[in-house]
Design a protein around this motif. Structure first.
Motif, PDB file in Angstrom:
ATOM      1  N   GLU A 193     -38.684 100.580 -37.192  1.00 54.00           N
ATOM      2  CA  GLU A 193     -40.065 100.538 -36.247  1.00 54.00           C
ATOM      3  C   GLU A 193     -39.482  98.595 -35.630  1.00 54.00           C
ATOM      4  OE1 GLU A 193     -44.179  98.791 -35.018  1.00 54.00           O
ATOM      5  OE2 GLU A 193     -44.462 100.941 -36.339  1.00 54.00           O
ATOM      6  N   VAL A 194     -39.095  98.818 -33.934  1.00 53.89           N
ATOM      7  CA  VAL A 194     -38.339  97.767 -33.253  1.00 53.89           C
ATOM      8  C   VAL A 194     -38.569  97.349 -32.352  1.00 53.89           C
ATOM      9  CG1 VAL A 194     -35.878  98.180 -34.456  1.00 53.89           C
ATOM     10  CG2 VAL A 194     -36.689  99.004 -32.378  1.00 53.89           C
ATOM     11  N   SER A 195     -39.174  95.995 -31.843  1.00 52.02           N
ATOM     12  CA  SER A 195     -40.111  95.958 -30.663  1.00 52.02           C
ATOM     13  C   SER A 195     -39.262  96.660 -29.613  1.00 52.02           C
ATOM     14  CB  SER A 195     -40.584  94.678 -30.384  1.00 52.02           C
ATOM     15  OG  SER A 195     -41.093  94.228 -29.137  1.00 52.02           O
ATOM     16  N   LEU A 196     -39.072  96.767 -28.277  1.00 46.44           N
ATOM     17  CA  LEU A 196     -38.788  97.145 -27.269  1.00 46.44           C
ATOM     18  C   LEU A 196     -39.123  95.852 -25.904  1.00 46.44           C
ATOM     19  CD1 LEU A 196     -39.331 100.746 -27.016  1.00 46.44           C
ATOM     20  CD2 LEU A 196     -37.644  99.757 -27.948  1.00 46.44           C
ATOM     21  N   ARG A 197     -40.374  95.009 -26.095  1.00 43.78           N
ATOM     22  CA  ARG A 197     -40.227  94.146 -25.493  1.00 43.78           C
ATOM     23  C   ARG A 197     -39.275  93.075 -24.491  1.00 43.78           C
ATOM     24  NH1 ARG A 197     -43.204  89.037 -28.180  1.00 43.78           N
ATOM     25  NH2 ARG A 197     -44.815  90.891 -27.945  1.00 43.78           N
ATOM     26  N   LEU A 198     -37.787  93.282 -25.191  1.00 40.73           N
ATOM     27  CA  LEU A 198     -36.784  92.490 -24.424  1.00 40.73           C
ATOM     28  C   LEU A 198     -35.711  93.698 -23.842  1.00 40.73           C
ATOM     29  CD1 LEU A 198     -35.077  90.114 -27.158  1.00 40.73           C
ATOM     30  CD2 LEU A 198     -36.318  89.553 -25.416  1.00 40.73           C
ATOM     31  N   VAL A 199     -36.304  95.126 -23.913  1.00 45.20           N
ATOM     32  CA  VAL A 199     -35.709  96.240 -22.833  1.00 45.20           C
ATOM     33  C   VAL A 199     -36.833  97.469 -22.863  1.00 45.20           C
ATOM     34  CG1 VAL A 199     -33.273  96.121 -24.329  1.00 45.20           C
ATOM     35  CG2 VAL A 199     -35.547  97.361 -25.525  1.00 45.20           C
ATOM     36  N   PRO A 200     -38.281  96.643 -22.091  1.00 40.51           N
ATOM     37  CA  PRO A 200     -39.159  97.776 -21.490  1.00 40.51           C
ATOM     38  C   PRO A 200     -38.717  98.862 -20.835  1.00 40.51           C
ATOM     39  CG  PRO A 200     -38.798  95.019 -20.115  1.00 40.51           C
ATOM     40  CD  PRO A 200     -37.529  95.267 -21.269  1.00 40.51           C
ATOM     41  N   GLU A 201     -37.436  98.975 -20.269  1.00 39.26           N
ATOM     42  CA  GLU A 201     -37.103 100.444 -19.580  1.00 39.26           C
ATOM     43  C   GLU A 201     -36.991 101.081 -20.704  1.00 39.26           C
ATOM     44  OE1 GLU A 201     -33.628  98.052 -20.588  1.00 39.26           O
ATOM     45  OE2 GLU A 201     -35.575  97.217 -19.653  1.00 39.26           O
ATOM     46  N   ALA A 202     -36.411 101.128 -21.611  1.00 36.43           N
ATOM     47  CA  ALA A 202     -35.607 101.861 -22.860  1.00 36.43           C
ATOM     48  C   ALA A 202     -36.766 102.902 -23.315  1.00 36.43           C
ATOM     49  CB  ALA A 202     -35.660 101.044 -24.336  1.00 36.43           C
ATOM     50  N   ARG A 203     -36.919 104.166 -23.572  1.00 34.93           N
ATOM     51  CA  ARG A 203     -37.428 105.331 -22.873  1.00 34.93           C
ATOM     52  C   ARG A 203     -36.755 106.112 -24.262  1.00 34.93           C
ATOM     53  NH1 ARG A 203     -40.181 102.834 -20.465  1.00 34.93           N
ATOM     54  NH2 ARG A 203     -40.414 102.850 -18.382  1.00 34.93           N
ATOM     55  N   GLU A 204     -37.590 107.113 -25.071  1.00 30.69           N
ATOM     56  CA  GLU A 204     -37.669 108.460 -25.856  1.00 30.69           C
ATOM     57  C   GLU A 204     -36.332 109.088 -25.835  1.00 30.69           C
ATOM     58  OE1 GLU A 204     -39.509 111.898 -28.442  1.00 30.69           O
ATOM     59  OE2 GLU A 204     -41.126 109.956 -27.769  1.00 30.69           O
ATOM     60  N   GLY A 205     -35.320 109.294 -26.335  1.00 27.68           N
ATOM     61  CA  GLY A 205     -33.982 109.588 -26.547  1.00 27.68           C
ATOM     62  C   GLY A 205     -32.751 108.828 -26.120  1.00 27.68           C
ATOM     63  N   ASP A 206     -33.095 107.302 -25.795  1.00 28.64           N
ATOM     64  CA  ASP A 206     -32.454 106.569 -25.417  1.00 28.64           C
ATOM     65  C   ASP A 206     -31.701 105.880 -25.933  1.00 28.64           C
ATOM     66  OD1 ASP A 206     -33.073 107.223 -22.647  1.00 28.64           O
ATOM     67  OD2 ASP A 206     -34.230 104.764 -22.844  1.00 28.64           O
ATOM     68  N   TYR A 207     -30.694 104.958 -26.251  1.00 25.85           N
ATOM     69  CA  TYR A 207     -30.137 104.639 -27.608  1.00 25.85           C
ATOM     70  C   TYR A 207     -30.272 103.057 -27.139  1.00 25.85           C
ATOM     71  CZ  TYR A 207     -27.498 108.995 -29.092  1.00 25.85           C
ATOM     72  OH  TYR A 207     -27.915 109.610 -30.086  1.00 25.85           O
TER      73      TYR A 207
END
Length: 84
Positions: free
Chosen positions: A28-42
């Protein structure tokens, strides 16, 4: 030395958390720095944070290089004492 490992987002949770598969390890990771990231993204993951969204080709190339480094270490470094 710092190392960011590529991983594929397998699920995004409420807030800024996501499950990411990194070389078969799920974290489990934070997406705080990449809020545009979506399921399936790398994403590149460092210290529990997704730090950059990358494309699948770049992820595959980075994984290949990491696997080469692992093989080089196996060939170059002696096994620890007591290891079979």
């Amino acid at each position: 030395m710092c190392l960011a490992v590529p991983g594929r987002i397998t699920a995004v949770h409420e807030g800024d958390r996501a499950d990411v598969d990194m070389l078969g390890a799920r974290r489990e990771v934070s997406l705080r720095l990449v809020p545009e990231a979506r399921e399936g993204d790398y994403v590149l993951v460092h210290a529990g944070f997704g730090i950059q969204v990358i494309d699948e080709r770049e992820a595959a190339e980075t994984i290949r290089l990491l696997q080469e480094m692992d093989e080089l270490l196996d060939d170059e470094l002696p096994a620890p004492e007591g290891a079979a």
